[in-house]
Design an enzyme around this catalytic site. Structure first.
Site, short mmCIF file in Angstrom:
data_model
loop_
_atom_site.label_atom_id
_atom_site.label_comp_id
_atom_site.label_asym_id
_atom_site.label_seq_id
_atom_site.Cartn_x
_atom_site.Cartn_y
_atom_site.Cartn_z
N HIS A 239 55.48 28.43 -2.04
CA HIS A 239 55.71 27.91 -0.70
C HIS A 239 55.10 26.52 -0.59
O HIS A 239 54.00 26.27 -1.12
CB HIS A 239 55.06 28.82 0.34
CG HIS A 239 55.99 29.81 0.97
ND1 HIS A 239 55.78 31.16 0.95
CD2 HIS A 239 57.15 29.63 1.67
CE1 HIS A 239 56.76 31.78 1.60
NE2 HIS A 239 57.62 30.88 2.05
N GLU B 223 52.81 31.98 -4.84
CA GLU B 223 52.72 33.32 -4.25
C GLU B 223 52.37 34.35 -5.33
O GLU B 223 52.91 34.32 -6.43
CB GLU B 223 54.05 33.71 -3.59
CG GLU B 223 54.42 32.83 -2.41
CD GLU B 223 53.53 33.06 -1.19
OE1 GLU B 223 52.77 34.04 -1.17
OE2 GLU B 223 53.60 32.23 -0.25
N CYS C 172 62.26 34.07 2.16
CA CYS C 172 61.52 33.65 0.96
C CYS C 172 60.97 34.85 0.20
O CYS C 172 61.15 34.96 -1.02
CB CYS C 172 60.39 32.68 1.32
SG CYS C 172 61.00 31.04 1.71
N ARG D 116 61.28 37.68 11.76
CA ARG D 116 60.75 37.26 13.07
C ARG D 116 61.80 36.45 13.81
O ARG D 116 61.86 36.41 15.04
CB ARG D 116 59.47 36.43 12.87
CG ARG D 116 58.79 36.03 14.17
CD ARG D 116 57.54 35.20 13.92
NE ARG D 116 57.79 33.97 13.17
CZ ARG D 116 58.36 32.87 13.66
NH1 ARG D 116 58.76 32.84 14.91
NH2 ARG D 116 58.54 31.80 12.90
N1 PCA Z 1 61.27 29.32 4.11
C1 PCA Z 1 61.56 30.61 4.72
C2 PCA Z 1 62.95 30.95 4.27
C3 PCA Z 1 63.54 29.69 3.76
C4 PCA Z 1 62.40 28.76 3.61
O1 PCA Z 1 62.46 27.64 3.10
C5 PCA Z 1 60.51 31.66 4.40
O2 PCA Z 1 59.35 31.31 4.18
O3 PCA Z 1 60.83 32.85 4.37
#
Ligand code: PCA
Length: 223
Positions: free
Chosen positions: A175, A87, A150, A97
């Site tokens: 991610h 990111e 996240c 959401r």
């Molecule tokens: N993904 C979520 C929160 C925890 C996770 O593993 C997100 O993308 O915000």
């Protein structure tokens, strides 16, 4: 010996507990596979953090205080993505959401009131993508970590680094896709094996520890 240990570098990796009715979270599965891994002079420490606004940052901050890492990489699941996505930017907004694991669903609240609108990752995200692709692992820069937990922990991490500067300390967020067993419940959804995602994090950590100046390669998107 104790002195040498105290001076040894450490890397903190965090992964989340399962959320949104899932039984597993690939971020925790992948980072825990690297707990204790020695990379160069550094030892990797994996910690699980709760998918809960506020508590996630508290757990992260406690781990940073305890381990005094030189590199912090937080990892989270992004169901629907097909690639490993470092990111670029964390934004100062919580907009759920869905509810988090404590039932909270903040809408349009700042992560940190009065703090900057956004922080950039201080990891070499372009070099990470380059090295992942070279290893045969699909990867692209992501320009939004969303507005859920996240992005929240990513913002909390970057705010902490900005307000408690430690020489050499860098941090960021990646991610990762669903595991195949998760994607099997959503026909057509992309996934990646745990072995590939674990290897991807090894590469990301090694690159983050060795590349100080990011490379200038496009990671942009038209929309
Ligand atoms: N993904 C979520 C929160 C925890 C996770 O593993 C997100 O993308 O915000």
């Amino acid at each position: 010996m104790a002195k040498a240990q105290a001076q040894a570098a450490s890397v903190l990796l965090t992964g989340f507990d399962p959320f949104d009715r899932e039984a597993i979270n690939p971020s925790w599965e992948a980072v825990r596979a690297l707990d204790g891994w020695k990379v160069g002079r550094a030892t990797v420490h994996a910690r699980q953090v709760p998918c809960v606004f506020g508590d996630a940052i508290d757990a992260l901050t406690s781990a940073i205080d305890e381990l005094k890492p030189q590199l912090v990489l937080c990892v989270g699941q992004a169901g629907g993505r097909s690639e490993i996505t470092p990111e670029r930017i964390a934004i100062n907004i919580d907009d759920g959401r869905i509810a988090d694991n404590a039932g909270h669903q903040p809408i349009d609240l700042p992560v940190v009131p009065g703090a900057p609108a956004a922080y950039f990752s201080t990891l070499p995200i372009k070099a990470m993508v380059r090295d992942l692709r070279a290893a045969g692992i699909p990867s692209s820069v992501s320009n939004s970590a969303g507005t859920f937990v996240c992005n929240h922990i990513f913002y909390g991490l970057m705010h902490r680094i900005a307000t408690h500067p430690v020489p050499g300390l860098r941090g960021g967020f990646i991610h990762i896709p669903y595991l195949p067993e998760q994607a099997a419940r959503f026909p057509g959804a992309p996934s990646m094996s745990l072995a590939t995602m674990t290897e991807a994090l090894r590469i990301a950590v090694a690159t983050a520890l060795t590349v100080q100046q990011d490379v200038a390669e496009t990671g942009g998107q038209l929309h």
